[in-house]
Design a protein around this motif. Structure first.
Motif, PDB file in Angstrom:
ATOM      1  N   GLU A  86      36.532  24.790 179.988  1.00 41.78           N
ATOM      2  CA  GLU A  86      37.394  25.985 180.460  1.00 41.78           C
ATOM      3  C   GLU A  86      38.427  26.284 179.470  1.00 41.78           C
ATOM      4  O   GLU A  86      38.672  27.892 179.394  1.00 41.78           O
ATOM      5  CB  GLU A  86      38.277  25.546 181.736  1.00 41.78           C
ATOM      6  CG  GLU A  86      37.540  25.089 182.884  1.00 41.78           C
ATOM      7  CD  GLU A  86      38.139  24.678 184.023  1.00 41.78           C
ATOM      8  OE1 GLU A  86      39.110  23.932 183.783  1.00 41.78           O
ATOM      9  OE2 GLU A  86      37.705  24.698 185.157  1.00 41.78           O
ATOM     10  N   ALA A  87      38.634  25.643 178.429  1.00 40.56           N
ATOM     11  CA  ALA A  87      39.670  25.978 177.238  1.00 40.56           C
ATOM     12  C   ALA A  87      38.970  26.708 176.309  1.00 40.56           C
ATOM     13  O   ALA A  87      39.435  27.870 176.037  1.00 40.56           O
ATOM     14  CB  ALA A  87      40.247  24.715 176.848  1.00 40.56           C
ATOM     15  N   GLN A  88      37.605  26.461 176.219  1.00 40.21           N
ATOM     16  CA  GLN A  88      36.867  27.287 175.244  1.00 40.21           C
ATOM     17  C   GLN A  88      36.601  28.601 175.938  1.00 40.21           C
ATOM     18  O   GLN A  88      36.634  29.718 175.111  1.00 40.21           O
ATOM     19  CB  GLN A  88      35.506  26.655 175.227  1.00 40.21           C
ATOM     20  CG  GLN A  88      34.458  27.307 174.262  1.00 40.21           C
ATOM     21  CD  GLN A  88      34.994  27.134 172.806  1.00 40.21           C
ATOM     22  OE1 GLN A  88      35.663  26.054 172.223  1.00 40.21           O
ATOM     23  NE2 GLN A  88      34.715  27.997 171.985  1.00 40.21           N
ATOM     24  N   LEU A  89      36.547  28.794 177.012  1.00 42.31           N
ATOM     25  CA  LEU A  89      36.219  30.143 177.758  1.00 42.31           C
ATOM     26  C   LEU A  89      37.473  30.913 177.674  1.00 42.31           C
ATOM     27  O   LEU A  89      37.272  32.231 177.429  1.00 42.31           O
ATOM     28  CB  LEU A  89      36.040  29.947 179.148  1.00 42.31           C
ATOM     29  CG  LEU A  89      35.643  31.181 180.118  1.00 42.31           C
ATOM     30  CD1 LEU A  89      34.748  32.267 179.607  1.00 42.31           C
ATOM     31  CD2 LEU A  89      35.559  30.898 181.620  1.00 42.31           C
ATOM     32  N   SER A  90      38.724  30.455 177.712  1.00 46.03           N
ATOM     33  CA  SER A  90      39.920  30.900 177.675  1.00 46.03           C
ATOM     34  C   SER A  90      40.054  31.533 176.232  1.00 46.03           C
ATOM     35  O   SER A  90      40.445  32.828 175.955  1.00 46.03           O
ATOM     36  CB  SER A  90      40.765  30.043 178.111  1.00 46.03           C
ATOM     37  OG  SER A  90      42.207  30.846 177.911  1.00 46.03           O
ATOM     38  N   ARG A  91      39.888  30.752 175.342  1.00 43.70           N
ATOM     39  CA  ARG A  91      39.861  31.065 173.863  1.00 43.70           C
ATOM     40  C   ARG A  91      38.841  32.239 173.380  1.00 43.70           C
ATOM     41  O   ARG A  91      39.172  33.110 173.031  1.00 43.70           O
ATOM     42  CB  ARG A  91      39.732  29.860 173.121  1.00 43.70           C
ATOM     43  CG  ARG A  91      39.754  30.096 171.536  1.00 43.70           C
ATOM     44  CD  ARG A  91      39.911  28.869 170.533  1.00 43.70           C
ATOM     45  NE  ARG A  91      38.669  28.259 171.084  1.00 43.70           N
ATOM     46  CZ  ARG A  91      38.563  26.895 171.469  1.00 43.70           C
ATOM     47  NH1 ARG A  91      39.871  26.282 171.807  1.00 43.70           N
ATOM     48  NH2 ARG A  91      37.566  26.138 171.678  1.00 43.70           N
ATOM     49  N   ASP A  92      37.479  32.024 173.966  1.00 43.41           N
ATOM     50  CA  ASP A  92      36.497  33.058 173.437  1.00 43.41           C
ATOM     51  C   ASP A  92      36.872  34.290 174.362  1.00 43.41           C
ATOM     52  O   ASP A  92      36.541  35.390 173.950  1.00 43.41           O
ATOM     53  CB  ASP A  92      35.187  32.435 174.171  1.00 43.41           C
ATOM     54  CG  ASP A  92      34.829  31.395 172.975  1.00 43.41           C
ATOM     55  OD1 ASP A  92      35.370  31.253 171.855  1.00 43.41           O
ATOM     56  OD2 ASP A  92      33.893  30.616 173.317  1.00 43.41           O
ATOM     57  N   ALA A  93      37.347  34.377 175.599  1.00 40.47           N
ATOM     58  CA  ALA A  93      37.503  35.394 176.319  1.00 40.47           C
ATOM     59  C   ALA A  93      38.576  36.256 175.683  1.00 40.47           C
ATOM     60  O   ALA A  93      38.571  37.500 175.543  1.00 40.47           O
ATOM     61  CB  ALA A  93      37.978  35.113 177.809  1.00 40.47           C
ATOM     62  N   SER A  94      39.870  35.604 175.167  1.00 38.24           N
ATOM     63  CA  SER A  94      40.932  36.135 174.347  1.00 38.24           C
ATOM     64  C   SER A  94      39.969  36.728 173.128  1.00 38.24           C
ATOM     65  O   SER A  94      40.549  38.023 173.016  1.00 38.24           O
ATOM     66  CB  SER A  94      41.853  35.290 174.173  1.00 38.24           C
ATOM     67  OG  SER A  94      42.513  35.005 175.184  1.00 38.24           O
ATOM     68  N   ASN A  95      39.323  36.297 172.719  1.00 40.63           N
ATOM     69  CA  ASN A  95      38.616  36.652 171.226  1.00 40.63           C
ATOM     70  C   ASN A  95      37.893  37.861 171.589  1.00 40.63           C
ATOM     71  O   ASN A  95      37.815  38.890 171.075  1.00 40.63           O
ATOM     72  CB  ASN A  95      38.001  35.615 170.555  1.00 40.63           C
ATOM     73  CG  ASN A  95      37.690  36.089 169.093  1.00 40.63           C
ATOM     74  OD1 ASN A  95      37.856  36.870 168.744  1.00 40.63           O
ATOM     75  ND2 ASN A  95      36.543  35.303 168.656  1.00 40.63           N
ATOM     76  N   ALA A  96      37.045  37.822 172.789  1.00 35.68           N
ATOM     77  CA  ALA A  96      36.164  38.941 173.220  1.00 35.68           C
ATOM     78  C   ALA A  96      36.966  40.165 173.202  1.00 35.68           C
ATOM     79  O   ALA A  96      36.571  41.177 173.038  1.00 35.68           O
ATOM     80  CB  ALA A  96      35.309  38.248 174.448  1.00 35.68           C
ATOM     81  N   GLU A  97      38.006  39.746 174.058  1.00 40.96           N
ATOM     82  CA  GLU A  97      38.990  41.145 174.516  1.00 40.96           C
ATOM     83  C   GLU A  97      39.543  41.632 173.049  1.00 40.96           C
ATOM     84  O   GLU A  97      39.554  43.076 173.112  1.00 40.96           O
ATOM     85  CB  GLU A  97      40.232  40.597 175.249  1.00 40.96           C
ATOM     86  CG  GLU A  97      40.988  41.811 175.997  1.00 40.96           C
ATOM     87  CD  GLU A  97      42.026  41.423 176.693  1.00 40.96           C
ATOM     88  OE1 GLU A  97      42.943  41.914 176.747  1.00 40.96           O
ATOM     89  OE2 GLU A  97      42.187  40.139 177.270  1.00 40.96           O
ATOM     90  N   TYR A  98      39.953  40.755 172.278  1.00 38.84           N
ATOM     91  CA  TYR A  98      40.428  41.498 170.859  1.00 38.84           C
ATOM     92  C   TYR A  98      39.241  42.156 170.093  1.00 38.84           C
ATOM     93  O   TYR A  98      39.626  43.365 169.564  1.00 38.84           O
ATOM     94  CB  TYR A  98      40.945  40.128 170.098  1.00 38.84           C
ATOM     95  CG  TYR A  98      41.468  40.739 168.680  1.00 38.84           C
ATOM     96  CD1 TYR A  98      42.337  41.524 168.252  1.00 38.84           C
ATOM     97  CD2 TYR A  98      40.309  40.364 167.683  1.00 38.84           C
ATOM     98  CE1 TYR A  98      42.670  41.959 167.098  1.00 38.84           C
ATOM     99  CE2 TYR A  98      40.649  40.697 166.242  1.00 38.84           C
ATOM    100  CZ  TYR A  98      41.905  41.539 165.962  1.00 38.84           C
ATOM    101  OH  TYR A  98      42.054  41.809 164.843  1.00 38.84           O
TER     102      TYR A  98
END
Length: 176
Positions: A86-98
């Motif tokens: 879940e933490a990895q998803l949160s990090r990757d989702a933020s990176n994907a948005e950026y």
């Protein structure tokens, strides 16, 4: 000739009949272990009267306690893996948005002729790659949740198996 005189009286006289027959219990019960283990205690003697729920046999609990501890440790590990996913998803989702915002800015700058088309395509490819990573992360979370359910069931099963190491009398009666 009478050697002895006895006073006449009234009393109960036992009647004994010799006969061949079978004696059968009203209720009979066979007790069998539901798990395989080493018998460490027999809590009755042959012919003892026992009450329902009274301890009859105790199997060695240690292997079953170890299996339960292992299942609980695996459950804890799987909870941690889910939290990590879940933490990895949160990090990757933020990176994907950026990456998505960067790709959109790069596309605007390319239209104005400020940067090359190649740079905009690289930004778009990076945004698409991180979007794919987010999808993979979501799949990992679903897999981790399914593993958590399976491990929770393994813990419950280990607890049941441990409970089977104590064998109690199902009825009031006499052992034999």
């Amino acid at each position: 000739p009478v050697d002895r005189l006895v006073e006449v009286g009234e009393r109960d006289v036992p009647i004994e009949l010799a006969a061949i027959g079978n004696v059968e219990a009203f209720v009979s019960n066979s007790v069998r272990s539901q798990v395989t283990g080493t018998l460490v205690e027999v809590a009755f003697h042959e012919g003892d009267v026992v009450k329902q729920g009274q301890l009859l046999f105790q199997l060695d609990r240690r292997p079953f306690e170890a299996a339960l501890a292992q299942a609980e440790a695996n459950l804890t590990r799987d909870k941690a893996l889910l939290a990590q996913a879940e933490a990895q998803l949160s990090r990757d989702a933020s990176n994907a948005e950026y990456q998505q915002l960067t790709a959109e800015r790069q596309a605007q700058l390319t239209q104005r002729g400020i940067i090359s088309k190649d740079q905009a395509e690289q930004a778009r490819a990076a945004a698409d790659a991180t979007a794919g990573t987010v999808k993979a992360d979501k799949a990992n979370i679903e897999s981790a949740r399914a593993q958590l359910v399976a491990q929770d069931a393994a813990v419950a099963n280990a607890r049941v198996q441990l409970g089977y190491t104590t064998i109690r009398s199902p009825i009031d009666g006499q052992t034999g």
